[in-house]
Design a protein around this motif. Structure first.
Motif, PDB file in Angstrom:
ATOM      1  N   ALA A 109      -2.220 -29.159 -14.047  1.00  0.00           N
ATOM      2  CA  ALA A 109      -1.860 -30.032 -12.926  1.00  0.00           C
ATOM      3  C   ALA A 109      -3.037 -30.950 -12.614  1.00  0.00           C
ATOM      4  CB  ALA A 109      -1.474 -29.207 -11.709  1.00  0.00           C
ATOM      5  N   ILE A 110      -2.812 -32.248 -12.754  1.00  0.00           N
ATOM      6  CA  ILE A 110      -3.864 -33.256 -12.663  1.00  0.00           C
ATOM      7  C   ILE A 110      -3.736 -34.011 -11.334  1.00  0.00           C
ATOM      8  CG2 ILE A 110      -4.826 -35.314 -13.775  1.00  0.00           C
ATOM      9  CD1 ILE A 110      -5.030 -32.755 -15.422  1.00  0.00           C
ATOM     10  N   PRO A 111      -4.853 -34.288 -10.647  1.00  0.00           N
ATOM     11  CA  PRO A 111      -4.760 -35.008  -9.370  1.00  0.00           C
ATOM     12  C   PRO A 111      -4.301 -36.444  -9.545  1.00  0.00           C
ATOM     13  CG  PRO A 111      -7.062 -34.783 -10.034  1.00  0.00           C
ATOM     14  CD  PRO A 111      -6.254 -33.949 -10.987  1.00  0.00           C
ATOM     15  N   THR A 112      -3.573 -36.936  -8.538  1.00  0.00           N
ATOM     16  CA  THR A 112      -3.174 -38.338  -8.482  1.00  0.00           C
ATOM     17  C   THR A 112      -3.552 -38.885  -7.107  1.00  0.00           C
ATOM     18  OG1 THR A 112      -0.978 -38.180  -7.463  1.00  0.00           O
ATOM     19  CG2 THR A 112      -1.132 -37.655  -9.826  1.00  0.00           C
ATOM     20  N   PRO A 113      -3.592 -40.204  -6.946  1.00  0.00           N
ATOM     21  CA  PRO A 113      -3.873 -40.781  -5.622  1.00  0.00           C
ATOM     22  C   PRO A 113      -2.624 -40.939  -4.780  1.00  0.00           C
ATOM     23  CG  PRO A 113      -3.759 -42.523  -7.235  1.00  0.00           C
ATOM     24  CD  PRO A 113      -3.547 -41.234  -8.002  1.00  0.00           C
ATOM     25  N   PHE A 114      -1.508 -40.401  -5.210  1.00  0.00           N
ATOM     26  CA  PHE A 114      -0.228 -40.654  -4.570  1.00  0.00           C
ATOM     27  C   PHE A 114       0.221 -39.469  -3.719  1.00  0.00           C
ATOM     28  CE2 PHE A 114      -0.242 -42.771  -8.796  1.00  0.00           C
ATOM     29  CZ  PHE A 114      -0.520 -44.047  -8.313  1.00  0.00           C
ATOM     30  N   ALA A 115       1.148 -39.738  -2.798  1.00  0.00           N
ATOM     31  CA  ALA A 115       1.601 -38.709  -1.860  1.00  0.00           C
ATOM     32  C   ALA A 115       2.279 -37.535  -2.563  1.00  0.00           C
ATOM     33  CB  ALA A 115       2.554 -39.322  -0.838  1.00  0.00           C
ATOM     34  N   VAL A 116       2.804 -37.757  -3.756  1.00  0.00           N
ATOM     35  CA  VAL A 116       3.488 -36.684  -4.480  1.00  0.00           C
ATOM     36  C   VAL A 116       2.515 -35.582  -4.895  1.00  0.00           C
ATOM     37  CG1 VAL A 116       3.224 -37.676  -6.800  1.00  0.00           C
ATOM     38  CG2 VAL A 116       5.230 -36.260  -6.252  1.00  0.00           C
ATOM     39  N   GLY A 117       1.226 -35.888  -4.891  1.00  0.00           N
ATOM     40  CA  GLY A 117       0.232 -34.871  -5.256  1.00  0.00           C
ATOM     41  C   GLY A 117      -0.002 -34.820  -6.757  1.00  0.00           C
ATOM     42  N   ARG A 118      -0.315 -33.641  -7.245  1.00  0.00           N
ATOM     43  CA  ARG A 118      -0.689 -33.483  -8.647  1.00  0.00           C
ATOM     44  C   ARG A 118       0.503 -33.692  -9.575  1.00  0.00           C
ATOM     45  NH1 ARG A 118      -5.701 -30.748  -9.899  1.00  0.00           N
ATOM     46  NH2 ARG A 118      -6.931 -30.620  -7.989  1.00  0.00           N
ATOM     47  N   VAL A 119       0.194 -34.152 -10.773  1.00  0.00           N
ATOM     48  CA  VAL A 119       1.202 -34.328 -11.804  1.00  0.00           C
ATOM     49  C   VAL A 119       0.981 -33.264 -12.871  1.00  0.00           C
ATOM     50  CG1 VAL A 119      -0.226 -36.039 -13.037  1.00  0.00           C
ATOM     51  CG2 VAL A 119       2.252 -35.957 -13.434  1.00  0.00           C
ATOM     52  N   ASN A 120       2.070 -32.698 -13.366  1.00  0.00           N
ATOM     53  CA  ASN A 120       1.982 -31.642 -14.368  1.00  0.00           C
ATOM     54  C   ASN A 120       1.950 -32.234 -15.772  1.00  0.00           C
ATOM     55  OD1 ASN A 120       2.129 -29.596 -12.421  1.00  0.00           O
ATOM     56  ND2 ASN A 120       4.360 -29.551 -12.499  1.00  0.00           N
ATOM     57  N   CYS A 121       0.914 -31.882 -16.517  1.00  0.00           N
ATOM     58  CA  CYS A 121       0.840 -32.166 -17.944  1.00  0.00           C
ATOM     59  C   CYS A 121       1.013 -30.831 -18.668  1.00  0.00           C
ATOM     60  CB  CYS A 121      -0.498 -32.794 -18.310  1.00  0.00           C
ATOM     61  SG  CYS A 121      -0.921 -34.267 -17.343  1.00  0.00           S
ATOM     62  N   TYR A 122       1.612 -30.868 -19.841  1.00  0.00           N
ATOM     63  CA  TYR A 122       1.911 -29.631 -20.564  1.00  0.00           C
ATOM     64  C   TYR A 122       1.276 -29.666 -21.950  1.00  0.00           C
ATOM     65  CZ  TYR A 122       5.204 -28.761 -16.816  1.00  0.00           C
ATOM     66  OH  TYR A 122       5.764 -28.543 -15.579  1.00  0.00           O
ATOM     67  N   LEU A 123       0.420 -28.680 -22.206  1.00  0.00           N
ATOM     68  CA  LEU A 123      -0.188 -28.514 -23.514  1.00  0.00           C
ATOM     69  C   LEU A 123       0.664 -27.540 -24.311  1.00  0.00           C
ATOM     70  CD1 LEU A 123      -2.682 -29.114 -25.348  1.00  0.00           C
ATOM     71  CD2 LEU A 123      -3.665 -26.986 -24.439  1.00  0.00           C
ATOM     72  N   VAL A 124       1.130 -27.974 -25.468  1.00  0.00           N
ATOM     73  CA  VAL A 124       1.982 -27.155 -26.326  1.00  0.00           C
ATOM     74  C   VAL A 124       1.167 -26.753 -27.543  1.00  0.00           C
ATOM     75  CG1 VAL A 124       4.168 -27.002 -27.561  1.00  0.00           C
ATOM     76  CG2 VAL A 124       3.989 -28.437 -25.509  1.00  0.00           C
ATOM     77  N   ASP A 125       0.817 -25.455 -27.604  1.00  0.00           N
ATOM     78  CA  ASP A 125      -0.042 -24.944 -28.673  1.00  0.00           C
ATOM     79  C   ASP A 125       0.806 -24.644 -29.900  1.00  0.00           C
ATOM     80  OD1 ASP A 125      -2.056 -23.941 -30.182  1.00  0.00           O
ATOM     81  OD2 ASP A 125      -2.611 -22.303 -28.839  1.00  0.00           O
ATOM     82  N   ASP A 126       1.054 -25.687 -30.666  1.00  0.00           N
ATOM     83  CA  ASP A 126       1.868 -25.603 -31.867  1.00  0.00           C
ATOM     84  C   ASP A 126       1.295 -26.634 -32.834  1.00  0.00           C
ATOM     85  OD1 ASP A 126       3.989 -25.150 -33.703  1.00  0.00           O
ATOM     86  OD2 ASP A 126       5.409 -24.787 -32.071  1.00  0.00           O
ATOM     87  N   ASP A 127       1.928 -26.813 -33.948  1.00  0.00           N
ATOM     88  CA  ASP A 127       1.498 -27.798 -34.924  1.00  0.00           C
ATOM     89  C   ASP A 127       2.563 -28.891 -34.994  1.00  0.00           C
ATOM     90  OD1 ASP A 127       0.395 -29.189 -37.021  1.00  0.00           O
ATOM     91  OD2 ASP A 127       0.895 -27.693 -38.554  1.00  0.00           O
ATOM     92  N   PRO A 128       2.265 -30.101 -34.495  1.00  0.00           N
ATOM     93  CA  PRO A 128       0.971 -30.582 -34.014  1.00  0.00           C
ATOM     94  C   PRO A 128       0.684 -30.135 -32.568  1.00  0.00           C
ATOM     95  CG  PRO A 128       2.574 -32.339 -33.852  1.00  0.00           C
ATOM     96  CD  PRO A 128       3.286 -31.187 -34.508  1.00  0.00           C
ATOM     97  N   LEU A 129      -0.605 -29.998 -32.243  1.00  0.00           N
ATOM     98  CA  LEU A 129      -1.000 -29.696 -30.871  1.00  0.00           C
ATOM     99  C   LEU A 129      -0.605 -30.885 -29.996  1.00  0.00           C
ATOM    100  CD1 LEU A 129      -2.559 -27.656 -29.038  1.00  0.00           C
ATOM    101  CD2 LEU A 129      -4.554 -29.146 -29.339  1.00  0.00           C
ATOM    102  N   THR A 130       0.194 -30.618 -28.969  1.00  0.00           N
ATOM    103  CA  THR A 130       0.871 -31.691 -28.228  1.00  0.00           C
ATOM    104  C   THR A 130       0.559 -31.623 -26.743  1.00  0.00           C
ATOM    105  OG1 THR A 130       2.685 -31.813 -29.835  1.00  0.00           O
ATOM    106  CG2 THR A 130       3.152 -32.613 -27.614  1.00  0.00           C
TER     107      THR A 130
END
Length: 271
Positions: A16-37
């Protein structure tokens, strides 16, 4: 891992990464597979990049390890770091086919979107000076996003393959024209972007169509965003899903009940 980095199982880590917006943090998803995504990137800011790097490190990875970056839609809190991450890692960027030209011409695209928004406001009775002020506010947000070159495009019905899984691609416009969700039919897991969120209702935003030519901002051509969004929700409701990992907030374990709540809420407003 800290409170903003969570192992979700099946090789997926939510960062969960901070944003400057009222919605708050945005979720990024790391997928540990090939390719790493990495799915979505957070906004274009040093703070966001620092926290993303820390989240990747907590998962035993680094920016340089990334091989693929998947974008769920065009909003700046989801695409802002895509180009920087791709340059540092050599990762390919994957996005909806219709979104690729918009991202490649990011500055011009945002300017055309703002002209479109102003035309819609004026046509619906917003005083011109107020519409200009609101357009200026929108322009000030642009630096939180950035252009990017899409290396691989996908469209509705495609399959995105990994070594150990595959994702079915579903285009779900409404919140934005480019909203794209990815379903792993094996685990019944949906990477949902902002199409469906747990606590807040996704905004059906009036936005210039992705296939509109810059300079053609006639308000009469505006897409009926709420109708489009409800149609997209109806299609998602029919999918066999056990969990939705959304772009903000926590995971959703009963997508049909939540969709029914969202549709009922819009019906109350209409009444």
């Amino acid at each position: 891992m800290n409170d903003h980095v969570r192992d979700l199982g099946d090789g997926i880590t939510r960062i969960a990464i901070p944003t400057p917006f009222a919605v708050g943090r945005v979720n990024c998803y790391l997928v540990d597979d090939d390719p790493l995504t990495l799915v979505d990137t957070g906004p274009n800011s040093g703070t966001s990049l620092t926290e993303l790097e820390a989240g990747l490190a907590a998962a035993g990875r680094s920016v340089g390890d990334l091989e693929r970056i998947v974008l769920t839609h065009q909003h700046i809190d989801h695409i802002g770091l895509a180009s920087i991450l791709a340059e540092r890692s050599g990762a390919e960027i994957v996005a909806l086919d219709a979104l690729a030209p918009w991202l490649a011409a990011y500055g011009d695209s945002m300017e055309a979107d703002d002209r479109f928004g102003q035309a819609v406001m004026v046509a619906n009775g917003v005083p011109r000076d107020l519409s200009l002020g609101l357009r200026a506010v929108s322009s000030s947000f642009r630096a939180w996003g950035a252009g990017a070159r899409v290396d691989r495009t996908v469209s509705d019905g495609d399959t995105l393959e990994f070594a150990g899984r595959s994702w079915q691609v579903h285009h779900r416009p409404g919140h934005s024209p480019s909203d794209t969700v990815f379903l792993d039919e094996r685990t019944r897991t949906l990477i949902g972007g902002d199409h469906l969120l747990d606590v807040i209702s996704s905004n059906p935003l009036i936005t210039r169509p992705l296939d509109a030519e810059p300079g053609d901002e006639a308000a009469r051509e505006r897409p009926p965003a709420l109708i489009i969004y409800l149609e997209s929700l109806a299609r998602t409701r029919e999918l066999d899903i056990s969990v939705v990992h959304g772009g903000h907030g926590e995971q959703i374990d009963d997508h049909r009940s939540l969709i029914d709540q969202r549709v009922a809420g819009h019906a109350r407003r209409a009444d």
